[in-house]
Structure formats: structure tokens, C-alpha cells
Scaffold this active site. Sequence first.
Site, PDB file in Angstrom:
ATOM      1  CB  THR A  27      -0.901   0.046   1.245  1.00 39.10           C
ATOM      2  OG1 THR A  27      -0.073   0.116   2.404  1.00 39.10           O
ATOM      3  CG2 THR A  27      -1.798  -1.167   1.334  1.00 39.10           C
ATOM      4  CB  ALA A  60       2.683  -0.146   6.613  1.00 40.56           C
ATOM      5  CB  VAL A  86       8.905  -0.119   7.831  1.00 37.71           C
ATOM      6  CG1 VAL A  86       8.924   1.400   7.684  1.00 37.71           C
ATOM      7  CG2 VAL A  86       8.369  -0.517   9.207  1.00 37.71           C
ATOM      8  CE  LYS A  87       5.689   0.652  -1.182  1.00 37.47           C
ATOM      9  NZ  LYS A  87       4.319   0.630  -1.758  1.00 37.47           N
ATOM     10  CB  VAL A  88      12.148   3.062   3.865  1.00 37.46           C
ATOM     11  CG1 VAL A  88      13.050   4.274   4.038  1.00 37.46           C
ATOM     12  CG2 VAL A  88      11.734   2.504   5.226  1.00 37.46           C
TER      13      VAL A  88
END
Length: 217
Positions: A27, A60, A86-88
Amino acid sequence: MKFFIDTANIDQIKEAHDLGILDGVTTNPSLMAKEGIKGKEAVFNHYKTICQLVEGDISAEVIATTFNEIVEEGKSLAAIHKNIVVKVPMIKDGVKAIKWFTDNGIRTNCTLVFSAGQAILAAKAGAAYISPFIGRIDDGGWDGMLLIEQLSLIFQVQGYKSEILAASIRSPNHIIRCAEAGADVVTSPLDSILGLLKHPLTDIGLAKFLEDAKKSA
């Protein structure tokens, strides 16, 4: 190759899950906004709902762009559920944050990757997933699939543990080509996944079978 769905729409996630091939979800803030989900509490609750539906990794995305803020936001996202990744973003502070997360047992997905050099940095920092944006590369007049092939070779030669997560998928053919090129994961809209089901000869053949079945009844 694992199949992720790129959406925040619960109905679409359920449909992909019911198909029996869904391995995870990705997402981003744009997808959340598209579903009318606004505010930290609403976004976090939505992630909780997705985690209850899918037994797989859920990416996310942070909206912060500085190291300290990325770390703090990432810690909050990771605390939602054990399957949160965790999307960075692929920026300098993002790479620094990926290394921090790796050292502290938090898995990451490095997003907005458009070159092999960027992917190498993310892999060295310990990203669990690296997301090259195939469709956007194609939009710029290049061939995004060549990057998937290049990364597949580099990661094999260098022994990097990061998984290549092909993103910005625009068609069923993109999915097929990613599988050929060595992507570990593909994340795509539901339409592209369902498009893999379709072939005119299948429709013709099924119609003929049903017609013959009626004659023999």
C-alpha cells in the site's frame, strides 16, 4: 514468484485472497487516500484489518523523509502487527533508516527504486524487499524489465538477501515478464492478476465443451 496485491481496497484484497494465490499486500498513502482513509488512527486501523485478512507481508509506507522521523514512524507501523514491513523511500535518509531498521529487527521494503545503483545501496543496508517501478520506467521511454533482469543477476552474483519486488505493474504481460526475468515478488492491481486468467481459446473451448455436454445429456 510471490503475488502481492497493490491496493488498500478491502474487497479487492478479499477477492485476491479467495483466489488462493495471494502472498501479501503493498500500500501507499495515495492508495489509502483513494479509499477515503485519512488520519493516522484510521490508517493504522486499516492496516490492522488488512493484517487480519492476509497471512503474509503487508508493506506500510512512511510519509516522513528525514532519518529520525522515518525511524519513529517506522517503529509505530512495525508495532501494528508482526507481518508489517516498513516501506521506506530510496533517499539518503531512507537508506540510513533501512540500516537502522535492519539492525533493530524491523523488516523494510525500499520503494521508488529506478536504477541498479539504488538497489545495491538498499540491499547493502539490509532491505528485505527492493521495489523497482517497472511501469514508470517504461513511461520514461526505457524498458523496466531490463532492470529486473539486471538486479536478478547482480543479487545472484553478490549473494544479496533482498528480494526483488517488481512494482508499478500495468498489465498481465508485465507479470509474466517479471517471472521470466527473475523477480522474487510481483505486486500489482487486481485487474492485472485476473487478466492472467483470460484467453480467447479457453472461452471457445469451454463453450464447446458445454455445448457438447448438453447434446449428450
